[in-house]
Design a protein around this motif. Structure first.
Motif, PDB file in Angstrom:
ATOM      1  N   PRO A 154      10.678   3.490  -0.607  1.00 17.08           N
ATOM      2  CA  PRO A 154       9.340   2.885  -0.577  1.00 17.08           C
ATOM      3  C   PRO A 154       9.315   1.379  -0.829  1.00 17.08           C
ATOM      4  O   PRO A 154       8.406   0.691  -0.349  1.00 17.08           O
ATOM      5  N   GLU A 155      10.276   0.860  -1.570  1.00 15.96           N
ATOM      6  CA  GLU A 155      10.276  -0.569  -1.879  1.00 15.96           C
ATOM      7  C   GLU A 155      10.946  -1.408  -0.793  1.00 15.96           C
ATOM      8  O   GLU A 155      10.955  -2.644  -0.882  1.00 15.96           O
ATOM      9  N   ALA A 156      11.524  -0.765   0.239  1.00 17.86           N
ATOM     10  CA  ALA A 156      12.315  -1.496   1.232  1.00 17.86           C
ATOM     11  C   ALA A 156      11.476  -2.495   2.007  1.00 17.86           C
ATOM     12  O   ALA A 156      11.915  -3.613   2.299  1.00 17.86           O
ATOM     13  N   GLY A 157      10.264  -2.133   2.366  1.00 18.80           N
ATOM     14  CA  GLY A 157       9.416  -3.036   3.143  1.00 18.80           C
ATOM     15  C   GLY A 157       9.108  -4.317   2.391  1.00 18.80           C
ATOM     16  O   GLY A 157       9.167  -5.416   2.961  1.00 18.80           O
ATOM     17  N   THR A 158       8.795  -4.204   1.101  1.00 20.71           N
ATOM     18  CA  THR A 158       8.495  -5.392   0.298  1.00 20.71           C
ATOM     19  C   THR A 158       9.735  -6.261   0.120  1.00 20.71           C
ATOM     20  O   THR A 158       9.666  -7.494   0.210  1.00 20.71           O
ATOM     21  N   LEU A 159      10.878  -5.644  -0.128  1.00 25.84           N
ATOM     22  CA  LEU A 159      12.108  -6.412  -0.336  1.00 25.84           C
ATOM     23  C   LEU A 159      12.525  -7.160   0.930  1.00 25.84           C
ATOM     24  O   LEU A 159      12.865  -8.348   0.883  1.00 25.84           O
ATOM     25  N   ILE A 179       0.838  -1.208   0.000  1.00 24.04           N
ATOM     26  CA  ILE A 179       0.000   0.000   0.000  1.00 24.04           C
ATOM     27  C   ILE A 179       0.872   1.258   0.000  1.00 24.04           C
ATOM     28  O   ILE A 179       0.642   2.198  -0.774  1.00 24.04           O
ATOM     29  N   ILE A 180       1.872   1.293   0.871  1.00 26.24           N
ATOM     30  CA  ILE A 180       2.749   2.469   0.936  1.00 26.24           C
ATOM     31  C   ILE A 180       3.488   2.659  -0.380  1.00 26.24           C
ATOM     32  O   ILE A 180       3.602   3.780  -0.902  1.00 26.24           O
ATOM     33  N   MET A 181       3.998   1.573  -0.947  1.00 22.49           N
ATOM     34  CA  MET A 181       4.781   1.646  -2.172  1.00 22.49           C
ATOM     35  C   MET A 181       3.927   2.100  -3.355  1.00 22.49           C
ATOM     36  O   MET A 181       4.325   3.001  -4.114  1.00 22.49           O
ATOM     37  N   ILE A 182       2.745   1.504  -3.528  1.00 23.65           N
ATOM     38  CA  ILE A 182       1.901   1.837  -4.678  1.00 23.65           C
ATOM     39  C   ILE A 182       1.291   3.233  -4.528  1.00 23.65           C
ATOM     40  O   ILE A 182       1.290   4.027  -5.472  1.00 23.65           O
ATOM     41  N   ALA A 183       0.787   3.536  -3.325  1.00 22.63           N
ATOM     42  CA  ALA A 183       0.170   4.847  -3.117  1.00 22.63           C
ATOM     43  C   ALA A 183       1.194   5.962  -3.266  1.00 22.63           C
ATOM     44  O   ALA A 183       0.879   7.047  -3.784  1.00 22.63           O
ATOM     45  N   GLY A 184       2.424   5.707  -2.845  1.00 22.25           N
ATOM     46  CA  GLY A 184       3.446   6.735  -2.958  1.00 22.25           C
ATOM     47  C   GLY A 184       3.874   6.994  -4.388  1.00 22.25           C
ATOM     48  O   GLY A 184       4.145   8.144  -4.764  1.00 22.25           O
ATOM     49  N   SER A 185       3.909   5.945  -5.220  1.00 23.71           N
ATOM     50  CA  SER A 185       4.368   6.115  -6.603  1.00 23.71           C
ATOM     51  C   SER A 185       3.246   6.520  -7.552  1.00 23.71           C
ATOM     52  O   SER A 185       3.485   7.258  -8.513  1.00 23.71           O
ATOM     53  N   ARG A 186       2.034   6.036  -7.298  1.00 25.54           N
ATOM     54  CA  ARG A 186       0.919   6.325  -8.202  1.00 25.54           C
ATOM     55  C   ARG A 186      -0.035   7.378  -7.635  1.00 25.54           C
ATOM     56  O   ARG A 186      -1.000   7.736  -8.316  1.00 25.54           O
ATOM     57  N   ASP A 187       0.212   7.812  -6.399  1.00 24.34           N
ATOM     58  CA  ASP A 187      -0.633   8.828  -5.759  1.00 24.34           C
ATOM     59  C   ASP A 187      -2.105   8.417  -5.760  1.00 24.34           C
ATOM     60  O   ASP A 187      -3.003   9.205  -6.044  1.00 24.34           O
ATOM     61  N   SER A 188      -2.353   7.152  -5.422  1.00 22.32           N
ATOM     62  CA  SER A 188      -3.722   6.646  -5.424  1.00 22.32           C
ATOM     63  C   SER A 188      -3.870   5.536  -4.392  1.00 22.32           C
ATOM     64  O   SER A 188      -3.377   4.416  -4.596  1.00 22.32           O
ATOM     65  N   TYR A 189      -4.539   5.869  -3.294  1.00 24.98           N
ATOM     66  CA  TYR A 189      -4.844   4.835  -2.308  1.00 24.98           C
ATOM     67  C   TYR A 189      -5.911   3.879  -2.828  1.00 24.98           C
ATOM     68  O   TYR A 189      -5.976   2.723  -2.409  1.00 24.98           O
ATOM     69  N   ALA A 190      -6.753   4.364  -3.739  1.00 30.24           N
ATOM     70  CA  ALA A 190      -7.764   3.484  -4.322  1.00 30.24           C
ATOM     71  C   ALA A 190      -7.106   2.358  -5.108  1.00 30.24           C
ATOM     72  O   ALA A 190      -7.486   1.184  -4.989  1.00 30.24           O
TER      73      ALA A 190
END
Length: 437
Positions: A211-216, A77-88
């Motif tokens: 932003p990608e650190a949590g997933t990695l 959620i953090i990674m996608i929302a931060g890069s695409r500016d969309s929590y939806a």
């Protein structure tokens, strides 16, 4: 006046040999050395549990593998929302992954039962990690949105590490209800700990590094933990080849009612999470998890119930009553410390409820299908989490955050009603499955 008998002389501790005559020879017979006094078994049931040969090794691997369960969703959620500016978009991607997990996980568990944990869990985990890495690359290089859905759906092959660990305990302590009760309580507390620490670790890594650190990090921990867990072959339950006459645990007597209870219980968790985040932020949820984890450890030190169905009703009634506390606190006062205390207390009934429910699932599931049976319960739980989150979000939007706390209380009451109906049906003459206690 009669004299009391003289006290017996103290036992001699000399190591001098005994002398005896054999024929015309005087020979020395070896004196048996005194046996070392045995150390009394530990009074702590968890120390006794972890003293089981091989238990600490597979538990260590399982805890490492389980921590990412609380990390990967938040990290995505953090990674996608931060890069695409969309929590939806971020919410839709994670919801798709949850739905894919609900569909794939029972089949993965069935393969684990049929071919063995190590043989299936390692490649399934590798595929899930590959999905996480693909998601990172898609986000990093701004791939089309549909690729995010496809990549995150691939993580659905992640094996149910908690279910595999519970299956090992059931294999090692079959016929010992007290040890299994303690093991289930330990596993539930471990779940609460991982879901309490996982989101915090994910948010910290994504914020402090990139932003990608949590997933990695989550993907690395998942693969490392499963490899350590799978390497402990001595404690692994033997595989059970599936026969033509074998049926799904879903058709076992009493299982549909138990899964319905897990579905409603999952709605409690999903609604409570969304409403609490909207009302006071996500950090306050750690108190609910802490209360649940502590209650699970205490519950595991108690004697197992003779009537497990009755104990489940008692736990669900307590959970319904305690879930009313956050509602009362949110509607009557704006004090966050009061709400935090109420969430801490509300969590006290969730772990005992889950432990008791898992015990019933283990007893209802055929021995060679434990992984599949417990994964079905987790799938029902995840479905309930999704439904509860949607219901809680709707209430927050239309009635406010305070009124939203009615959702977890209502879901707990529904779980109690379903369990009571199942118990009443089980007691009716002619109903199969009445011996499951």
């Amino acid at each position: 006046m009669p004299r009391s008998p003289a006290p017996a002389p103290p036992a001699r501790t000399t190591s001098a040999p005994l002398l005896t005559v054999a024929g015309s020879q005087l020979v020395a017979a070896p004196r048996t050395a005194p046996r070392a006094a045995r150390r009394p078994p530990s009074a702590n049931p968890y120390l006794r549990l972890l003293a089981t040969p091989g238990a600490r090794a597979f538990t260590t691997g399982n805890l490492i593998a389980r921590l990412p369960m609380g990390m990967l969703g938040v990290s995505a959620i953090i990674m996608i929302a931060g890069s695409r500016d969309s929590y939806a978009l971020a919410g839709a991607v994670t919801a798709t992954g949850l739905a894919a997990t609900a569909l794939v996980a029972p089949f993965t568990a069935r393969l684990v039962d049929r071919y063995g944990q190590a043989r299936i869990a390692v490649p399934a985990t590798a595929l899930a990690v590959l999905g996480s890495l693909t998601l990172v690359l898609c986000v990093r290089y701004e791939a089309p949105a549909w690729t995010l859905f496809a990549a995150y759906a691939a993580t659905a092959t992640t094996p149910n590490t908690g279910g595999m660990s519970r299956a090992r305990w059931a294999h090692l302590h079959r016929g010992d209800p007290a040890a299994l009760h303690t093991a289930n309580s330990f596993e539930q507390s471990a779940d609460e700990l991982c879901f309490m620490l996982g989101p915090v670790l994910a948010a910290t890594l994504c914020g402090a590094l990139f932003p990608e650190a949590g997933t990695l990090v989550g993907a690395f921990l998942l693969l490392t933990g499963v490899l350590i867990f799978a390497a402990q072959r001595a404690t692994e339950p033997p595989p059970t080849p599936r026969t033509r006459t074998a049926v799904s645990p879903l058709r076992a007597p009493g299982m549909p009612a138990l899964l319905a209870v897990f579905l409603a219980t999952g709605a409690v968790f999903g609604a409570l999470e969304v409403v609490s985040i909207a009302h006071a932020g996500g950090a306050i949820l750690a108190l609910q998890a802490a209360g649940s984890g502590a209650a699970g450890l205490v519950y595991g030190s108690l004697r197992p119930a003779r009537n497990v169905h009755g104990r489940l009703l008692l736990c669900l009634a307590a959970m319904t009553a305690l879930m009313s506390l956050p509602l009362l606190a949110a509607t009557s006062t704006a004090s966050l410390p009061v709400l935090a205390l109420c969430l801490l207390l509300a969590g006290a009934a969730t772990a005992p409820t889950m432990v008791t429910g898992m015990t019933l699932v283990q007893r209802a599931t055929p021995p060679g299908q434990l992984n599949e049976g417990m994964t079905l319960s987790v799938t029902a739980l995840l479905g309930g989490v999704a439904a509860g989150a949607a219901t809680g979000g709707w209430l927050v939007e239309h009635a406010g955050t305070a009124a939203g706390y009615a959702a977890p209380m209502g879901a707990a009451a529904l779980a109690l009603t379903v369990a009571a109906a199942g118990t009443a049906l089980r007691r009716r003459p002619g109903v199969s499955g009445g011996s499951v206690r």
